[in-house]
Motif scaffolding. Sequence first.
Motif, short mmCIF file in Angstrom:
data_model
loop_
_atom_site.label_atom_id
_atom_site.label_comp_id
_atom_site.label_asym_id
_atom_site.label_seq_id
_atom_site.Cartn_x
_atom_site.Cartn_y
_atom_site.Cartn_z
N MET A 134 0.84 -1.17 0.00
CA MET A 134 0.00 0.00 0.00
C MET A 134 0.89 1.24 0.00
N PHE A 135 0.50 2.22 -0.77
CA PHE A 135 1.21 3.49 -0.87
C PHE A 135 0.39 4.53 -0.11
N ARG A 136 1.02 5.22 0.84
CA ARG A 136 0.33 6.28 1.58
C ARG A 136 1.14 7.56 1.53
N GLN A 154 -3.23 4.57 -1.53
CA GLN A 154 -3.29 4.04 -2.89
C GLN A 154 -2.99 2.55 -2.86
N THR A 155 -3.80 1.78 -3.52
CA THR A 155 -3.54 0.35 -3.64
C THR A 155 -3.26 0.04 -5.10
N LYS A 201 -1.47 10.75 -8.30
CA LYS A 201 -2.85 10.47 -7.93
C LYS A 201 -3.11 10.87 -6.48
N ALA A 202 -2.17 10.58 -5.59
CA ALA A 202 -2.32 10.95 -4.18
C ALA A 202 -2.36 12.46 -4.02
N LEU A 203 -1.51 13.18 -4.73
CA LEU A 203 -1.51 14.64 -4.66
C LEU A 203 -2.85 15.19 -5.15
N GLN A 204 -3.37 14.63 -6.22
CA GLN A 204 -4.66 15.07 -6.73
C GLN A 204 -5.77 14.84 -5.69
N GLU A 205 -5.77 13.67 -5.06
CA GLU A 205 -6.78 13.37 -4.02
C GLU A 205 -6.67 14.32 -2.84
N ILE A 206 -5.44 14.58 -2.41
CA ILE A 206 -5.22 15.49 -1.28
C ILE A 206 -5.73 16.88 -1.62
#
Length: 88
Positions: A1-3, A22-23, A35-40
């Motif tokens: 898992m990526f956090r 992120q999985t 993708k994580a930056l976009q979600e944040i």
Amino acid sequence: MFRMSGELYKDGRMIRDCVSRQTGYDVSRTEHVFKALQEICEYMDLAVPIWLDPNIREFQKKSKTLFRSDSFVEPISFDYLKIEVIEE
């Protein structure tokens, strides 16, 4: 898992934070980061910042970086956005 965590700071104090999880192992680390930056940014109701050369270099070395006002197209009401990979 990526956090990856995202934290907003103003006047030396954290005013908001968020963690993106992120999985999936079929995508690259770079894709997880974007993708994580976009979600944040969506969670915090921010425009996604522009990656400047100092951000790229710092993130490659330390897995974290600060986005200041020069990374945002619109004016911001905080000092900076800090992102940091928590776990891969």
